[in-house]
Design a protein around this motif. Structure first.
Motif, PDB file in Angstrom:
ATOM      1  N   PHE A 109     -19.077  20.391  -0.730  1.00 37.25           N
ATOM      2  CA  PHE A 109     -17.773  19.709  -0.650  1.00 37.25           C
ATOM      3  C   PHE A 109     -17.246  19.349  -2.031  1.00 37.25           C
ATOM      4  CE2 PHE A 109     -19.320  18.937   3.696  1.00 37.25           C
ATOM      5  CZ  PHE A 109     -18.187  19.220   4.441  1.00 37.25           C
ATOM      6  N   ARG A 110     -18.161  19.075  -2.951  1.00 41.52           N
ATOM      7  CA  ARG A 110     -17.747  18.661  -4.304  1.00 41.52           C
ATOM      8  C   ARG A 110     -17.875  19.782  -5.320  1.00 41.52           C
ATOM      9  NH1 ARG A 110     -17.258  13.288  -4.935  1.00 41.52           N
ATOM     10  NH2 ARG A 110     -15.867  14.019  -6.555  1.00 41.52           N
TER      11      ARG A 110
ATOM     12  N   ILE B 144     -13.840  20.326  -0.857  1.00 43.40           N
ATOM     13  CA  ILE B 144     -13.024  19.323  -0.168  1.00 43.40           C
ATOM     14  C   ILE B 144     -11.535  19.586  -0.387  1.00 43.40           C
ATOM     15  CG2 ILE B 144     -13.252  17.693  -2.135  1.00 43.40           C
ATOM     16  CD1 ILE B 144     -12.875  16.636   1.542  1.00 43.40           C
TER      17      ILE B 144
ATOM     18  N   LEU C 137      -8.879  20.251   2.532  1.00 45.36           N
ATOM     19  CA  LEU C 137      -7.693  19.392   2.656  1.00 45.36           C
ATOM     20  C   LEU C 137      -6.414  20.228   2.566  1.00 45.36           C
ATOM     21  CD1 LEU C 137      -8.588  16.159   0.616  1.00 45.36           C
ATOM     22  CD2 LEU C 137      -8.433  16.410   3.101  1.00 45.36           C
ATOM     23  N   TYR C 138      -6.443  21.287   1.757  1.00 47.01           N
ATOM     24  CA  TYR C 138      -5.253  22.148   1.663  1.00 47.01           C
ATOM     25  C   TYR C 138      -4.964  22.803   3.012  1.00 47.01           C
ATOM     26  CZ  TYR C 138      -1.680  25.217  -0.095  1.00 47.01           C
ATOM     27  OH  TYR C 138      -0.469  25.830  -0.292  1.00 47.01           O
TER      28      TYR C 138
ATOM     29  N   ILE D 238     -17.900  12.713   0.302  1.00 49.23           N
ATOM     30  CA  ILE D 238     -17.199  13.944  -0.050  1.00 49.23           C
ATOM     31  C   ILE D 238     -15.848  13.652  -0.686  1.00 49.23           C
ATOM     32  CG2 ILE D 238     -18.378  15.323   1.690  1.00 49.23           C
ATOM     33  CD1 ILE D 238     -15.989  15.008   3.501  1.00 49.23           C
TER      34      ILE D 238
ATOM     35  N   HIS E  86      -4.835  12.767  -4.815  1.00 47.27           N
ATOM     36  CA  HIS E  86      -4.347  13.642  -3.742  1.00 47.27           C
ATOM     37  C   HIS E  86      -3.012  13.116  -3.192  1.00 47.27           C
ATOM     38  CE1 HIS E  86      -4.718  16.465  -0.383  1.00 47.27           C
ATOM     39  NE2 HIS E  86      -4.458  15.466   0.440  1.00 47.27           N
TER      40      HIS E  86
ATOM     41  N   PHE F 228       5.176  24.270  -1.921  1.00 40.95           N
ATOM     42  CA  PHE F 228       4.286  23.341  -1.233  1.00 40.95           C
ATOM     43  C   PHE F 228       2.988  23.114  -2.002  1.00 40.95           C
ATOM     44  CE2 PHE F 228       0.739  22.751   1.823  1.00 40.95           C
ATOM     45  CZ  PHE F 228       1.081  21.495   2.282  1.00 40.95           C
TER      46      PHE F 228
ATOM     47  N   ARG G  39       1.543  20.381  -6.863  1.00 39.45           N
ATOM     48  CA  ARG G  39       1.447  18.918  -6.776  1.00 39.45           C
ATOM     49  C   ARG G  39       1.503  18.277  -8.154  1.00 39.45           C
ATOM     50  NH1 ARG G  39      -1.212  19.074  -1.683  1.00 39.45           N
ATOM     51  NH2 ARG G  39      -0.204  20.843  -0.713  1.00 39.45           N
TER      52      ARG G  39
END
Lengths: 160, 160
Positions: A110-111, A125, A129-130, B10, B19, B156, B159
């Motif tokens: 995850f990291r 992660i 999340l994307y 995580i 984020h 999109f 960021r």
């Protein structure tokens, strides 16, 4: 309890899986809410119909879960089906696949920074999340399609 | 390294703040992308114009951050301004407020169950994720508005 905010665990793999599958249940209700023909044809502003947005979610969800789990980034060759029933079946297959693969993700992945599909570099992660954010983003567009069709969309807050 | 997936950290508070602020930068670009009059008037399917969606984000962001930090849930009494410049100023004030309050969130509050604004029960992390997801969801609707107006929305994935 960590003394330093910077390294405090605030989300576990299990919580994140439940969060994502909650969103995926809502997206499934969106697919169901579209009239059969409109699902594959209707859009606003020359955008893609909701079926194509759902296919994009499917092309990301299982392959990203597998990629974070294994480090192997294999695209899923999926053709848009012709009926809502078939699309929902693909959706349910992905739900099962994600639930099956998820517990096999090694915690450190995850990291760990990896290059998803050889192109997008980021921590596991961030890639997950994307995928979730992209689904929320395009699903929100589907809400406008339904409203433009005069159909009440499913409640955003209901993830049951 | 935890042996058990269920409790593996995580995501850290710092990662989550980055984020969210990344998403908020994209939402700010959306506000900028709307022609002044359309920002306050245009919508599709009898939905709210993007200015009202942005006001909803503002009514949630800083108060939720403060609520998770302090346990005090105080709604923000905000009136929709009449110009894009004023709306962007409110946006930037919230950005600063979130950045200021965030490091004061006691680590345990992310996992502690509280009742946000006396109504919505959940862990701090769930309430914060709801605010982020709600912003992504309604911002996606704004993308349809811009497309319907023939305007290319900001990317999109950017960021920055």
């Amino acid at each position: 309890m960590a003394a330093n905010n910077r390294n405090t665990p605030i989300l576990t793999p299990e919580t994140l899986l439940n969060h994502w599958q909650g969103h995926r249940r809502l997206t499934r209700r969106m697919i169901e809410a579209f009239p059969e023909d409109k699902l594959f044809s209707f859009s606003v502003g020359s955008m893609r119909p909701f079926s194509e947005l759902a296919m994009e979610f499917l092309k990301m969800a299982e392959p990203i879960t597998r990629g974070v789990a294994t480090g192997e980034w294999v695209s899923k060759d999926l053709t848009t089906p012709g009926t809502k029933v078939e699309l929902l079946a693909l959706w349910d297959q992905a739900t099962t696949a994600i639930n099956t693969i998820w517990p096999t993700i090694p915690p450190h992945r995850f990291r760990e920074v990896d290059k998803a599909f050889g192109q997008w570099e980021g921590e596991g992660i961030a890639t997950i999340l994307y995928a979730i954010d992209n689904e929320i983003h395009h699903r929100g567009q589907g809400y406008v399609y339904l409203r433009a069709l005069g159909i009440e969309p499913p409640a955003f807050y209901d993830r049951s």
